[in-house]
Design a protein around this motif. Structure first.
Motif, mmCIF file in Angstrom:
data_model
loop_
_atom_site.group_PDB
_atom_site.id
_atom_site.type_symbol
_atom_site.label_atom_id
_atom_site.label_comp_id
_atom_site.label_asym_id
_atom_site.label_seq_id
_atom_site.Cartn_x
_atom_site.Cartn_y
_atom_site.Cartn_z
ATOM 1 N N GLU A 1 3.208 -1.672 -8.920
ATOM 2 C CA GLU A 1 1.920 -1.510 -8.253
ATOM 3 C C GLU A 1 1.369 -0.091 -8.264
ATOM 4 O O GLU A 1 0.222 0.121 -7.878
ATOM 5 C CB GLU A 1 2.049 -1.987 -6.794
ATOM 6 C CG GLU A 1 2.532 -3.424 -6.667
ATOM 7 C CD GLU A 1 2.790 -3.813 -5.221
ATOM 8 O OE1 GLU A 1 2.176 -3.204 -4.324
ATOM 9 O OE2 GLU A 1 3.602 -4.720 -4.990
ATOM 10 N N ALA B 1 -0.396 4.884 -3.895
ATOM 11 C CA ALA B 1 -1.684 5.023 -3.214
ATOM 12 C C ALA B 1 -1.756 6.435 -2.641
ATOM 13 O O ALA B 1 -0.793 7.199 -2.707
ATOM 14 C CB ALA B 1 -1.801 3.981 -2.106
ATOM 15 N N ARG C 1 2.675 2.147 -2.332
ATOM 16 C CA ARG C 1 1.525 1.304 -1.995
ATOM 17 C C ARG C 1 1.895 0.165 -1.046
ATOM 18 O O ARG C 1 1.139 -0.165 -0.143
ATOM 19 C CB ARG C 1 0.911 0.729 -3.280
ATOM 20 C CG ARG C 1 -0.398 -0.002 -3.058
ATOM 21 C CD ARG C 1 -0.940 -0.526 -4.368
ATOM 22 N NE ARG C 1 -1.308 0.542 -5.270
ATOM 23 C CZ ARG C 1 -2.477 1.191 -5.231
ATOM 24 N NH1 ARG C 1 -3.365 0.887 -4.306
ATOM 25 N NH2 ARG C 1 -2.744 2.149 -6.092
ATOM 26 N N ARG D 1 3.696 2.045 2.311
ATOM 27 C CA ARG D 1 2.965 3.209 2.823
ATOM 28 C C ARG D 1 3.914 4.333 3.237
ATOM 29 O O ARG D 1 3.627 5.085 4.161
ATOM 30 C CB ARG D 1 2.067 2.809 4.004
ATOM 31 C CG ARG D 1 0.958 1.841 3.616
ATOM 32 C CD ARG D 1 -0.096 2.522 2.770
ATOM 33 N NE ARG D 1 -1.063 1.582 2.235
ATOM 34 C CZ ARG D 1 -2.131 1.932 1.515
ATOM 35 N NH1 ARG D 1 -2.347 3.199 1.239
ATOM 36 N NH2 ARG D 1 -2.965 1.021 1.052
ATOM 37 N N THR E 1 0.618 4.364 -12.387
ATOM 38 C CA THR E 1 -0.546 4.305 -11.497
ATOM 39 C C THR E 1 -1.840 4.493 -12.275
ATOM 40 O O THR E 1 -2.811 3.754 -12.089
ATOM 41 C CB THR E 1 -0.422 5.378 -10.406
ATOM 42 O OG1 THR E 1 0.774 5.148 -9.654
ATOM 43 C CG2 THR E 1 -1.614 5.354 -9.467
#
Length: 337
Positions: free
Chosen positions: A187, A190, A201, A204, A308
């Motif tokens: 994924e 983030a 992601r 967190r 990413t």
């Protein structure tokens, strides 16, 4: 422009070794930190045994935080990391490596990490500058530190290089962690815009700061003025190259969604003054080129930042990882406005 041609200097070679090489273990980062410390003290040479102590302790401290090797494959009892795991508690209690751990480091370093530190991915590929050589025999081995290493370790950019090394270490070891690593690879990462931390992601969990993670890929330069950012002198800001306020203006692209302007691909360290002067204007052509070059460099580095950025391209209808994709994508975002 290729990352290695953007700036030809010992500092660039150091960044290539730390940021661009393949990583199946974190030995390179522990060695890099020990080398920078030794050179910063003004040493031109150091006994291997004396270099092995901070190298081993660096790995021992990190072992308590995350895996230092990919979970694939098995390790024997004499593997250096197996020894480090057994000796970690006592070494931390002593504040220095046990004799068994130190002996294992002295034995393994010349055969493993010190042979590979200058290597890049690809058969026979090495960085243009060398930072040390190992001489002598048996337990009397000496590590001669090059002038190039001394120059970067004692330069104004040394804190930036240390931050980059620490960030890369954190990113790589997080990618080794079971579950978390799988999430990062599948994924990507983030960005927590409140703390400017790169996070896993799914969970967190903070991995490292945005600035330390990406500034090396732009050679320590401000994305706006293209001048060096000097730690301790310059105040650093993280700029949205395409201002976040433009999100409401962006039309969906080829992937059916508008590009996320809060993602790593669009964030870049800058001088705070330059960032303030830029305000909400769109990037000028030179800034777009620098952003594309930076992202192309990240795409040639090992995961997970590479993954990413690859996902960013795919989610916006740009398939593949061939060179030049980021120049196309950045222009594509500009055309969507």
């Amino acid at each position: 422009m290729d990352f290695s041609h953007w700036e030809r200097s010992p500092r660039s070679s150091w960044r290539m070794a730390v940021l661009m090489g393949a990583n199946s273990r974190t030995y390179k980062f522990a060695l890099g930190a020990a080398l920078l410390d030794a050179a910063a003290e003004g040493r031109s040479e150091i006994l291997l045994r004396d270099l092995a102590a901070p190298y081993a302790m660096g790995l021992v401290r990190h072992l308590g935080q995350a895996p230092q090797v990919s979970q694939k494959g098995e390790r024997g009892e004499k593997d250096f990391l197996s020894v480090a795991e057994r000796e970690a508690a006592e070494s931390l209690r002593l504040g220095s490596p046990t004799e068994e751990l130190l002996a294992a480091a002295v034995d393994s370093m010349p055969r493993m990490v010190m042979r590979k530190f200058h290597n890049l991915r690809g058969e026979g590929a090495e960085v243009p500058h060398r930072f040390y050589e190992v001489t002598g025999r048996s337990h009397e081995k000496v590590v001669r530190l090059s002038k190039e290493l001394s120059d970067i370790a004692r330069s104004e950019q040394a804190p930036t290089l240390r931050g980059e090394l620490s960030a890369r270490w954190s990113i790589v070891e997080t990618s080794f962690a079971a579950g978390i690593g799988r999430s990062l690879i599948d994924e990507g990462v983030a960005v927590d815009m409140t703390t400017l931390q790169i996070t896993d992601r799914r969970r967190r969990r903070p991995v490292t700061g945005v600035t330390d993670a990406v500034i090396g890929f732009q050679h320590g330069l401000c994305m706006i003025c293209a001048e060096l950012i000097t730690p301790g002198i310059d105040v650093i800001a993280v700029d949205h190259v395409f201002p976040y306020s433009f999100m409401r203006l962006l039309r969906p692209g080829g992937g059916g969604t508008a590009p996320d302007l809060d993602a790593v691909w669009n964030l870049a360290p800058t001088h705070a003054w330059c960032n303030g002067q830029k305000s909400n204007r769109p990037p000028v052509p030179a800034e777009m080129i620098r952003l594309a070059q930076r992202n192309e460099a990240i795409m040639r580095s090992p995961h997970p930042l590479k993954k990413t950025l690859k996902l960013t391209l795919e989610h916006n209808g740009h398939k593949g990882t061939r060179p030049g994709q980021w120049f196309t994508f950045v222009q594509h975002v500009r055309d969507l406005l």
